[in-house]
Scaffold this active site. Structure first.
Site, PDB file in Angstrom:
ATOM      1  N   ASP A   1      35.265  44.367  33.450  1.00  0.00           N
ATOM      2  CA  ASP A   1      36.012  44.250  32.069  1.00  0.00           C
ATOM      3  C   ASP A   1      35.900  45.499  31.330  1.00  0.00           C
ATOM      4  O   ASP A   1      34.841  46.221  31.145  1.00  0.00           O
ATOM      5  CB  ASP A   1      35.362  43.160  30.937  1.00  0.00           C
ATOM      6  CG  ASP A   1      35.505  41.941  31.650  1.00  0.00           C
ATOM      7  OD1 ASP A   1      35.657  41.674  32.888  1.00  0.00           O
ATOM      8  OD2 ASP A   1      35.580  40.849  30.652  1.00  0.00           O
TER       9      ASP A   1
ATOM     10  N   HIS B   1      38.285  46.018  28.251  1.00  0.00           N
ATOM     11  CA  HIS B   1      38.669  45.540  26.936  1.00  0.00           C
ATOM     12  C   HIS B   1      38.998  46.502  25.909  1.00  0.00           C
ATOM     13  O   HIS B   1      38.588  46.428  24.783  1.00  0.00           O
ATOM     14  CB  HIS B   1      37.592  44.632  26.397  1.00  0.00           C
ATOM     15  CG  HIS B   1      37.509  43.031  27.074  1.00  0.00           C
ATOM     16  ND1 HIS B   1      38.654  42.185  26.666  1.00  0.00           N
ATOM     17  CD2 HIS B   1      36.657  42.594  27.717  1.00  0.00           C
ATOM     18  CE1 HIS B   1      38.446  41.068  27.092  1.00  0.00           C
ATOM     19  NE2 HIS B   1      37.229  41.342  27.925  1.00  0.00           N
TER      20      HIS B   1
ATOM     21  N   ASP C   1      40.842  41.810  32.600  1.00  0.00           N
ATOM     22  CA  ASP C   1      40.518  42.082  31.015  1.00  0.00           C
ATOM     23  C   ASP C   1      40.440  43.540  30.936  1.00  0.00           C
ATOM     24  O   ASP C   1      39.457  43.980  30.182  1.00  0.00           O
ATOM     25  CB  ASP C   1      39.116  41.387  31.016  1.00  0.00           C
ATOM     26  CG  ASP C   1      39.365  39.956  30.532  1.00  0.00           C
ATOM     27  OD1 ASP C   1      40.341  39.235  31.056  1.00  0.00           O
ATOM     28  OD2 ASP C   1      38.304  39.181  30.127  1.00  0.00           O
TER      29      ASP C   1
ATOM     30  N   ASP D   1      42.619  43.622  25.031  1.00  0.00           N
ATOM     31  CA  ASP D   1      42.061  42.893  23.979  1.00  0.00           C
ATOM     32  C   ASP D   1      40.739  43.262  23.522  1.00  0.00           C
ATOM     33  O   ASP D   1      40.045  43.911  24.166  1.00  0.00           O
ATOM     34  CB  ASP D   1      42.089  41.169  24.176  1.00  0.00           C
ATOM     35  CG  ASP D   1      43.400  40.537  24.332  1.00  0.00           C
ATOM     36  OD1 ASP D   1      44.425  40.973  23.595  1.00  0.00           O
ATOM     37  OD2 ASP D   1      43.690  39.723  24.801  1.00  0.00           O
ATOM     38  N   ARG D   2      40.536  42.930  22.150  1.00  0.00           N
ATOM     39  CA  ARG D   2      39.250  43.301  21.537  1.00  0.00           C
ATOM     40  C   ARG D   2      39.101  44.974  21.272  1.00  0.00           C
ATOM     41  O   ARG D   2      39.047  45.191  20.006  1.00  0.00           O
ATOM     42  CB  ARG D   2      37.954  42.873  22.429  1.00  0.00           C
ATOM     43  CG  ARG D   2      37.989  41.464  22.571  1.00  0.00           C
ATOM     44  CD  ARG D   2      36.655  41.022  22.988  1.00  0.00           C
ATOM     45  NE  ARG D   2      36.542  39.355  23.265  1.00  0.00           N
ATOM     46  CZ  ARG D   2      36.288  38.595  22.173  1.00  0.00           C
ATOM     47  NH1 ARG D   2      36.061  38.995  20.961  1.00  0.00           N
ATOM     48  NH2 ARG D   2      36.295  37.213  22.438  1.00  0.00           N
TER      49      ARG D   2
ATOM     50  N   ASN E   1      41.699  36.540  32.515  1.00  0.00           N
ATOM     51  CA  ASN E   1      42.076  35.488  31.297  1.00  0.00           C
ATOM     52  C   ASN E   1      42.798  36.323  30.202  1.00  0.00           C
ATOM     53  O   ASN E   1      43.343  35.581  29.448  1.00  0.00           O
ATOM     54  CB  ASN E   1      41.040  34.661  31.069  1.00  0.00           C
ATOM     55  CG  ASN E   1      39.914  35.642  30.260  1.00  0.00           C
ATOM     56  OD1 ASN E   1      39.012  36.176  30.789  1.00  0.00           O
ATOM     57  ND2 ASN E   1      39.372  34.959  28.987  1.00  0.00           N
ATOM     58  N   HIS E   2      42.551  37.555  29.954  1.00  0.00           N
ATOM     59  CA  HIS E   2      43.071  38.277  28.825  1.00  0.00           C
ATOM     60  C   HIS E   2      44.565  38.659  29.209  1.00  0.00           C
ATOM     61  O   HIS E   2      45.059  39.586  28.386  1.00  0.00           O
ATOM     62  CB  HIS E   2      42.157  39.271  28.270  1.00  0.00           C
ATOM     63  CG  HIS E   2      41.009  38.633  27.395  1.00  0.00           C
ATOM     64  ND1 HIS E   2      40.947  38.453  26.097  1.00  0.00           N
ATOM     65  CD2 HIS E   2      39.914  38.233  27.622  1.00  0.00           C
ATOM     66  CE1 HIS E   2      40.186  37.943  25.509  1.00  0.00           C
ATOM     67  NE2 HIS E   2      39.501  37.687  26.445  1.00  0.00           N
TER      68      HIS E   2
ATOM     69  N   HIS F   1      38.087  37.804  38.820  1.00  0.00           N
ATOM     70  CA  HIS F   1      37.759  38.150  37.540  1.00  0.00           C
ATOM     71  C   HIS F   1      36.803  36.925  37.039  1.00  0.00           C
ATOM     72  O   HIS F   1      35.683  37.357  36.543  1.00  0.00           O
ATOM     73  CB  HIS F   1      38.942  37.906  36.515  1.00  0.00           C
ATOM     74  CG  HIS F   1      38.398  38.062  35.157  1.00  0.00           C
ATOM     75  ND1 HIS F   1      38.260  39.267  34.615  1.00  0.00           N
ATOM     76  CD2 HIS F   1      38.534  36.997  34.272  1.00  0.00           C
ATOM     77  CE1 HIS F   1      37.792  39.195  33.336  1.00  0.00           C
ATOM     78  NE2 HIS F   1      37.983  37.846  33.025  1.00  0.00           N
TER      79      HIS F   1
ATOM     80  N   ARG G   1      32.498  26.906  27.496  1.00  0.00           N
ATOM     81  CA  ARG G   1      33.533  28.024  27.373  1.00  0.00           C
ATOM     82  C   ARG G   1      34.719  27.244  26.686  1.00  0.00           C
ATOM     83  O   ARG G   1      35.262  27.720  25.613  1.00  0.00           O
ATOM     84  CB  ARG G   1      33.825  28.799  28.296  1.00  0.00           C
ATOM     85  CG  ARG G   1      34.501  29.805  28.220  1.00  0.00           C
ATOM     86  CD  ARG G   1      34.949  30.729  29.313  1.00  0.00           C
ATOM     87  NE  ARG G   1      33.769  31.439  29.859  1.00  0.00           N
ATOM     88  CZ  ARG G   1      33.604  32.728  29.653  1.00  0.00           C
ATOM     89  NH1 ARG G   1      34.630  33.375  28.555  1.00  0.00           N
ATOM     90  NH2 ARG G   1      32.625  33.490  29.904  1.00  0.00           N
TER      91      ARG G   1
ATOM     92  N   HIS H   1      34.114  38.952  33.698  1.00  0.00           N
ATOM     93  CA  HIS H   1      34.558  37.682  32.867  1.00  0.00           C
ATOM     94  C   HIS H   1      33.396  37.767  31.579  1.00  0.00           C
ATOM     95  O   HIS H   1      33.894  37.027  30.492  1.00  0.00           O
ATOM     96  CB  HIS H   1      34.700  36.524  33.724  1.00  0.00           C
ATOM     97  CG  HIS H   1      35.281  35.340  32.740  1.00  0.00           C
ATOM     98  ND1 HIS H   1      36.244  35.605  31.866  1.00  0.00           N
ATOM     99  CD2 HIS H   1      34.757  34.062  32.869  1.00  0.00           C
ATOM    100  CE1 HIS H   1      36.608  34.263  31.547  1.00  0.00           C
ATOM    101  NE2 HIS H   1      35.725  33.392  31.849  1.00  0.00           N
TER     102      HIS H   1
END
Length: 525
Positions: free
Chosen positions: A217, A219, A246, A249-250, A278-279, A337, A391, A419
């Site tokens: 990730d 991010h 990922d 995001d963030r 998942n993002h 992921h 989760r 992840h």
């Protein structure tokens, strides 16, 4: 290992000076993977002055009690952050599950039922073209007010390096939206042509100094991504990159990371691949950054001409649906992921057959839906078997028996997943008797956890190593003292750990061993 060791030998069996930090993926069966003791990490102090950095360096020689306290604090930060992050995701998944239940009723009462599981349907509803050959053609060209980098076609390496240099020095000035649309317009057909199934088969480049760099990730943390490129080499015929989802995001620079990756891929089609996380999902992207999303707001702020101009956002979403769910490296390293699956009999051939050209399903009743969902959302656990996860709705955890069976049935050496920030507060973690590794590249995740980031380096002989680092965006004092070879200060910096502890941002004690015996892996669940 001494402070001058240079590379962290995090994956190893019996370590010798000649093969320190390496393991051969051709070994059958896979040998246990060992890890570095977790009490070697201290948190980076990104806002400290140079004096404080020096003092922090001196503090590396303090006693074992302080190291133990630091380790406890780091682990506590990781646990707290994981709890907060999973709380955000839990709310998203619960809401999605409720929506999925009522959606058939809503569609039945609607004359025009839009398929919200497809980015193309969402794009059409938003008035965005689903024909990538048209993207960018109706957008205005940059005018005299534009001060960002220019993209010139046909693309050249010199042009790509100009873009990268701009992002190092002036990341606040975004690439023009027409250029972004043109990049995506050329990237989408390339991914359609290359990624035929939901598992991509990737080789390791051959030749002197060749390598495959696997990243977890990021991010939107551009500082980590640029540090990795600078220290491992830009994508080329001999340096390939596999990003394990990922990307966005963030953090605030997900689009910049994607732009650089795609520019290099257009130059070297085999040198870059991106797994789907998942993002890479429209509904999560639409959430605010503080709620686990942020990519929608990022794209709209940087590339939208008006408040209703969602063209670039939906171009990215159509691109995301083309990404593979997993990549099989040299038939021995399986990179995915989230993790493995609730159904015992799932193999790589089953994953290949899944229709990935859609949004991630939020229910797991159908077998293919559960495979796609688990590939992005599952996590490991210490206990055997499969259990429900905290989760969120439909999420599962899988045990070491699940991993070992998957590895042996598919003739693999290792499964690498991402992840989540490992509980050790490091950029990697090993578990499940050495068959599973968690890789996380974003250091000091969201500027609050103090963790290291890491990448995996795979060589042509299928030996590999993991390198840890910490990267940061420079503060005002550092920018004032930065060299300016190109007329602009470099906005980002980083240190490899161990071996680069002179700055005091992060370091290992000189008297600490850098490897544990085989079988001493720290579980990530």
């Amino acid at each position: 290992m001494s402070k001058n060791g240079g590379v962290c030998p995090c994956f190893s069996g019996a370590v010798t000076p000649a093969d320190e930090g390496k393991r051969n993926l051709e070994d059958k069966p896979a040998k246990p993977v060992s890890t570095v003791p977790t009490n070697q990490v201290t948190a980076p102090a990104h806002q400290n002055s140079m004096t404080n950095k020096t003092e922090q360096n001196k503090g590396q020689t303090r006693g074992a009690s302080q190291k133990s306290l630091t380790s406890t604090i780091s682990a506590g930060l990781a646990a707290l952050w994981n709890a907060l992050e999973k709380g955000d995701e839990n709310r998203f998944l619960d809401q999605s599950a409720v929506i999925e239940r009522v959606l058939p009723t809503l569609r039945a009462g609607s004359k025009a039922s839009m398929d919200v599981s497809l980015a193309t349907s969402l794009a059409v509803a938003a008035g965005v073209s689903i024909d990538p050959t048209t993207w960018g053609k109706d957008m205005p060209a940059p005018d005299a007010r534009y001060s960002g980098p220019h993209i010139r076609w046909p693309l050249s390496l010199a042009n790509v390096r100009e873009v990268v240099e701009h992002m190092r020095t002036r990341p606040e000035v975004s690439v023009h939206p027409r250029y972004v649309a043109e990049i995506l317009s050329q990237s989408v057909p390339m991914f359609k042509d290359q990624v035929k199934t939901s598992v991509y088969d990737m080789k390791v480049p051959t030749g002197q100094d060749s390598k495959l760099v696997v990243c977890g990730d990021t991010h939107g943390q551009l500082e980590d991504f640029l540090y990795v490129l600078e220290n491992n080499g830009e994508p080329s015929d001999r340096v390939w990159y596999l990003m394990n989802g990922d990307i966005v995001d963030r953090g605030p620079f997900g689009s910049e990371i994607l732009i650089v990756l795609l520019l290099y891929k257009l130059l070297y089609p085999n040198a870059v691949m991106i797994n789907r996380g998942n993002h890479e999902n429209v509904q999560i992207n639409r959430r605010r950054a503080e709620d686990g999303g942020g990519f929608y707001d990022e794209v709209m702020t940087k590339f939208a001409e008006t408040a209703s101009d969602q063209a670039i956002f939906y171009m990215f979403q159509q691109f995301f649906e083309l990404l593979p769910l997993a990549t099989l490296v040299a038939n021995r390293l399986f990179v995915i992921h989230g993790g493995l699956f609730r159904h015992e009999s799932v193999g790589i051939k089953d994953i290949r057959a899944v229709n990935r050209l859609r949004q991630c399903p939020t229910t797991t009743v159908a077998r293919d839906d559960s495979i796609m969902f688990d590939s992005m959302w599952s996590d490991p656990q210490d206990n055997h078997g499969v259990a429900t996860s905290h989760r969120g709705a439909n999420c599962i955890r899988f045990g070491p028996d699940v991993t070992e069976k998957f590895v042996r049935n598919n003739n693999l050496a290792l499964v690498v997943r991402s992840h989540e920030l490992p509980p050790s507060n490091r950029g990697f973690d090993c578990s499940h008797n050495g068959f599973l590794a968690t890789l996380f590249t974003a250091s000091d995740y969201c500027c609050c956890t103090g963790n290291t980031g890491a990448v995996m380096i795979v060589r042509p002989d299928l030996t590999y190593e993991v390198r840890e680092h910490v990267a940061w965006m420079k503060d005002d004092e550092e920018l004032m003292n930065s060299p300016v070879p190109s007329g602009q200060p470099i906005c980002f910096a980083g240190e490899e750990i161990p071996g680069g502890g002179g700055s005091g941002y992060l370091g290992l004690g000189p008297d600490e061993s850098a490897a544990t015996p085989p079988g001493g892996a720290t579980p990530s669940g």
